[in-house]
Design an enzyme around this catalytic site. Structure first.
Site, PDB file in Angstrom:
ATOM      1  CB  CYS A   1      33.069 -29.971   2.071  1.00 18.96           C
ATOM      2  SG  CYS A   1      32.487 -30.843   3.545  1.00 18.96           S
TER       3      CYS A   1
ATOM      4  CG  HIS B   1      37.185 -34.531   2.637  1.00 13.16           C
ATOM      5  ND1 HIS B   1      37.252 -33.331   1.979  1.00 13.16           N
ATOM      6  CD2 HIS B   1      35.922 -34.593   3.152  1.00 13.16           C
ATOM      7  CE1 HIS B   1      36.101 -32.675   2.107  1.00 13.16           C
ATOM      8  NE2 HIS B   1      35.270 -33.423   2.807  1.00 13.16           N
ATOM      9  CD  GLU B   2      34.477 -38.113   3.710  1.00 12.67           C
ATOM     10  OE1 GLU B   2      34.510 -37.670   2.552  1.00 12.67           O
ATOM     11  OE2 GLU B   2      33.767 -37.587   4.606  1.00 12.67           O
TER      12      GLU B   2
ATOM     13  CG  HIS C   1      34.008 -34.132   7.545  1.00 13.72           C
ATOM     14  ND1 HIS C   1      33.696 -32.796   7.699  1.00 13.72           N
ATOM     15  CD2 HIS C   1      33.938 -34.368   6.218  1.00 13.72           C
ATOM     16  CE1 HIS C   1      33.448 -32.258   6.509  1.00 13.72           C
ATOM     17  NE2 HIS C   1      33.592 -33.190   5.598  1.00 13.72           N
TER      18      HIS C   1
HETATM   19  O1  SB7 Z   1      32.821 -35.185   3.647  1.00 14.81           O
HETATM   20  C1  SB7 Z   1      32.379 -35.620   2.401  1.00 14.81           C
HETATM   21  N1  SB7 Z   1      32.076 -34.586   1.536  1.00 14.81           N
HETATM   22  O2  SB7 Z   1      31.907 -33.389   1.992  1.00 14.81           O
HETATM   23  C2  SB7 Z   1      31.883 -34.915   0.137  1.00 14.81           C
HETATM   24  C3  SB7 Z   1      33.113 -34.572  -0.687  1.00 14.81           C
HETATM   25  C4  SB7 Z   1      34.235 -35.522  -0.435  1.00 14.81           C
HETATM   26  C5  SB7 Z   1      35.551 -35.134  -1.040  1.00 14.81           C
HETATM   27  C6  SB7 Z   1      35.666 -34.142  -2.009  1.00 14.81           C
HETATM   28  C7  SB7 Z   1      36.922 -33.826  -2.532  1.00 14.81           C
HETATM   29  C8  SB7 Z   1      38.036 -34.499  -2.084  1.00 14.81           C
HETATM   30  C9  SB7 Z   1      37.913 -35.472  -1.114  1.00 14.81           C
HETATM   31  C10 SB7 Z   1      36.674 -35.779  -0.600  1.00 14.81           C
HETATM   32 NI    NI Z   2      33.284 -33.057   3.488  1.00 18.43          NI
END
Ligand code: SB7
Ligand code: NI
Length: 187
Positions: free
Chosen positions: A114, A157-158, A161
């Site tokens: 992240c 993942h987003e 957040h």
């Molecule tokens: O929130 C976005 N971020 O921190 C960038 C990395 C995004 C991400 C990384 C690994 C698996 C799914 C999503």
């Molecule tokens: Ni992230």
């Protein structure tokens, strides 16, 4: 332009808040924010620009990572084929929502990272393998899309957040590498 200095790190309260929905028609500020988030992701995936501005590569970004507690996420997933210059998924989602998901679960074999976490947190982040997402675009048009595998993982993942959830919240404390027997491991 957005740089790493604009991205808040773990410990910042915005990362643990439930972000607020945006209302339509969007204010210019929220349209511009989406464009700047997309620009950051594209820059972060360009070796020269990433190097020049010290950007960590990202395929997604959520407004709370900029200390903006709004339900706005940007997704910029390049296509798998090298030669194609069309991205696999490039969009800014306003008020994204998971409408439904598969029973099947999936995880990225090497775990997740992240941009708001400056450390390696090992372990499997088990998520839904397929999701049906609704969201609004900058023009207030409603969309409903089905995503699977890597794209589904990124969007989850987003969306985490904007709900104040970090990827490592999903890692099994006692056995970080615990994999449910039928989880789909993505490499
Ligand atoms: O929130 C976005 N971020 O921190 C960038 C990395 C995004 C991400 C990384 C690994 C698996 C799914 C999503
Ligand atoms: Ni992230």
């Amino acid at each position: 332009m957005i740089t790493m200095d604009d991205i808040v790190r773990e410990g910042h309260p915005a990362l643990r808040e439930v972000a607020k929905e945006v209302s339509f028609p969007l204010v210019a500020e929220d349209i511009e924010l989406g464009e700047k988030m997309t620009e950051f992701l594209k820059n972060s995936q360009d070796p020269e620009l990433a190097e020049k501005y010290g950007l960590r590569g990202g395929v997604g970004l959520a407004a709370p990572q900029l200390a903006i507690s709004k339900r706005i996420i940007a997704i910029e997933i390049p296509s798998m084929e090298e030669d194609s210059d069309e991205p696999f998924l490039s969009t800014v989602m306003y008020n994204p929502k998971i409408l439904s998901h598969s029973v099947q679960q999936a995880a990225i074999e090497e775990g997740e990272g992240c941009l708001s976490v400056d450390r390696h947190v090992p372990g499997l982040v088990v998520r839904n393998a397929k999701v049906t997402i609704s969201y609004f675009d900058k023009d207030g048009e409603s969309h409903k899309i089905r995503l699977r595998n890597y794209a589904a993982i990124v969007v989850q993942h987003e969306i985490d957040h904007i709900n104040g959830v970090m990827f490592y919240d999903h890692i099994d404390k006692t056995n970080p590498n615990y994999a449910p027997d039928d989880v789909l491991l993505l490499s």
